[in-house]
Design a protein around this motif. Structure first.
Motif, PDB file in Angstrom:
ATOM      1  N   ILE A   1      -0.934  -1.550 -25.840  1.00  0.00           N
ATOM      2  CA  ILE A   1       0.764  -1.589 -25.519  1.00  0.00           C
ATOM      3  C   ILE A   1       0.312  -1.161 -24.644  1.00  0.00           C
ATOM      4  N   PRO A   2      -0.331  -0.571 -23.210  1.00  0.00           N
ATOM      5  CA  PRO A   2       0.062  -0.195 -21.953  1.00  0.00           C
ATOM      6  C   PRO A   2      -0.692  -1.816 -22.070  1.00  0.00           C
ATOM      7  N   LEU A   3      -2.242  -2.189 -22.309  1.00  0.00           N
ATOM      8  CA  LEU A   3      -2.824  -2.680 -21.379  1.00  0.00           C
ATOM      9  C   LEU A   3      -1.757  -3.863 -21.648  1.00  0.00           C
ATOM     10  N   LEU A   4      -1.399  -4.148 -22.310  1.00  0.00           N
ATOM     11  CA  LEU A   4      -0.566  -5.608 -22.675  1.00  0.00           C
ATOM     12  C   LEU A   4       0.917  -5.971 -21.677  1.00  0.00           C
ATOM     13  N   ALA A   5       1.684  -4.539 -21.206  1.00  0.00           N
ATOM     14  CA  ALA A   5       2.180  -4.557 -20.022  1.00  0.00           C
ATOM     15  C   ALA A   5       1.625  -4.594 -19.277  1.00  0.00           C
ATOM     16  N   LEU A   6       0.548  -3.937 -18.940  1.00  0.00           N
ATOM     17  CA  LEU A   6      -0.109  -4.677 -17.432  1.00  0.00           C
ATOM     18  C   LEU A   6      -0.463  -6.012 -17.399  1.00  0.00           C
ATOM     19  N   ALA A   7      -0.463  -6.456 -18.274  1.00  0.00           N
ATOM     20  CA  ALA A   7      -1.133  -7.754 -18.274  1.00  0.00           C
ATOM     21  C   ALA A   7       0.551  -8.214 -17.868  1.00  0.00           C
ATOM     22  N   ALA A   8       1.566  -8.325 -18.924  1.00  0.00           N
ATOM     23  CA  ALA A   8       2.783  -8.768 -18.848  1.00  0.00           C
ATOM     24  C   ALA A   8       3.021  -8.775 -17.580  1.00  0.00           C
ATOM     25  N   SER A   9       3.124  -7.678 -16.839  1.00  0.00           N
ATOM     26  CA  SER A   9       4.449  -7.595 -15.589  1.00  0.00           C
ATOM     27  C   SER A   9       3.649  -8.338 -14.495  1.00  0.00           C
TER      28      SER A   9
ATOM     29  N   VAL B   1       6.901   1.164 -12.664  1.00  0.00           N
ATOM     30  CA  VAL B   1       7.502   2.645 -13.322  1.00  0.00           C
ATOM     31  C   VAL B   1       7.268   2.449 -14.864  1.00  0.00           C
ATOM     32  N   LEU B   2       7.527   1.226 -15.299  1.00  0.00           N
ATOM     33  CA  LEU B   2       6.928   1.207 -17.164  1.00  0.00           C
ATOM     34  C   LEU B   2       5.512   0.740 -17.064  1.00  0.00           C
ATOM     35  N   ASN B   3       4.727   0.451 -16.192  1.00  0.00           N
ATOM     36  CA  ASN B   3       3.133   0.709 -16.813  1.00  0.00           C
ATOM     37  C   ASN B   3       3.079   1.846 -16.803  1.00  0.00           C
ATOM     38  N   LEU B   4       3.464   3.042 -15.595  1.00  0.00           N
ATOM     39  CA  LEU B   4       2.559   4.106 -15.599  1.00  0.00           C
ATOM     40  C   LEU B   4       3.780   5.125 -16.315  1.00  0.00           C
ATOM     41  N   PHE B   5       4.662   4.798 -17.722  1.00  0.00           N
ATOM     42  CA  PHE B   5       5.420   5.396 -18.351  1.00  0.00           C
ATOM     43  C   PHE B   5       3.899   5.667 -19.793  1.00  0.00           C
ATOM     44  N   LEU B   6       4.109   4.348 -19.703  1.00  0.00           N
ATOM     45  CA  LEU B   6       3.339   3.633 -20.434  1.00  0.00           C
ATOM     46  C   LEU B   6       1.784   4.303 -20.788  1.00  0.00           C
TER      47      LEU B   6
END
Length: 97
Positions: free
Chosen positions: A34-42, A63-68
């Protein structure tokens, strides 16, 4: 508050909870998905211009990626401590017998 913001916060909270649960599993890769997908999406969203690349949007995605990622790291540390604690208990039980 707009409905889009509320939905975004809800989706983020659900992803964060699922990510923390997955990070506590034996294999660390599950919690990292999930963190990697969020980073890629960002990166995709900011690079393609779906959201304007400015200080505010960059900060929100940061901040989103930092929290994840922080949740993943913290959960892995807790998992390792739990495993070590269980191993110490087993060793103590073996010594007593």
């Amino acid at each position: 508050m707009s409905i889009k913001l509320i939905v975004s916060i809800g989706i983020t909270a659900i992803c964060w909870a699922v990510e923390i649960f997955c990070a506590k599993l034996k294999n660390p890769i599950w919690g990292g998905i999930i963190p990697l997908l969020a980073l890629a999406a960002s990166i995709y969203i900011l690079a393609t211009g779906l959201i304007a690349f400015n200080g505010t949007s960059s900060f929100v995605f940061f901040v989103l990626n930092l929290f994840l990622f922080e949740g993943w790291i913290t959960s892995r540390e807790k998992y390792k401590k739990k495993q070590k604690s269980e191993l110490d208990k087993m060793k103590a039980h073996d010594i007593d017998n």
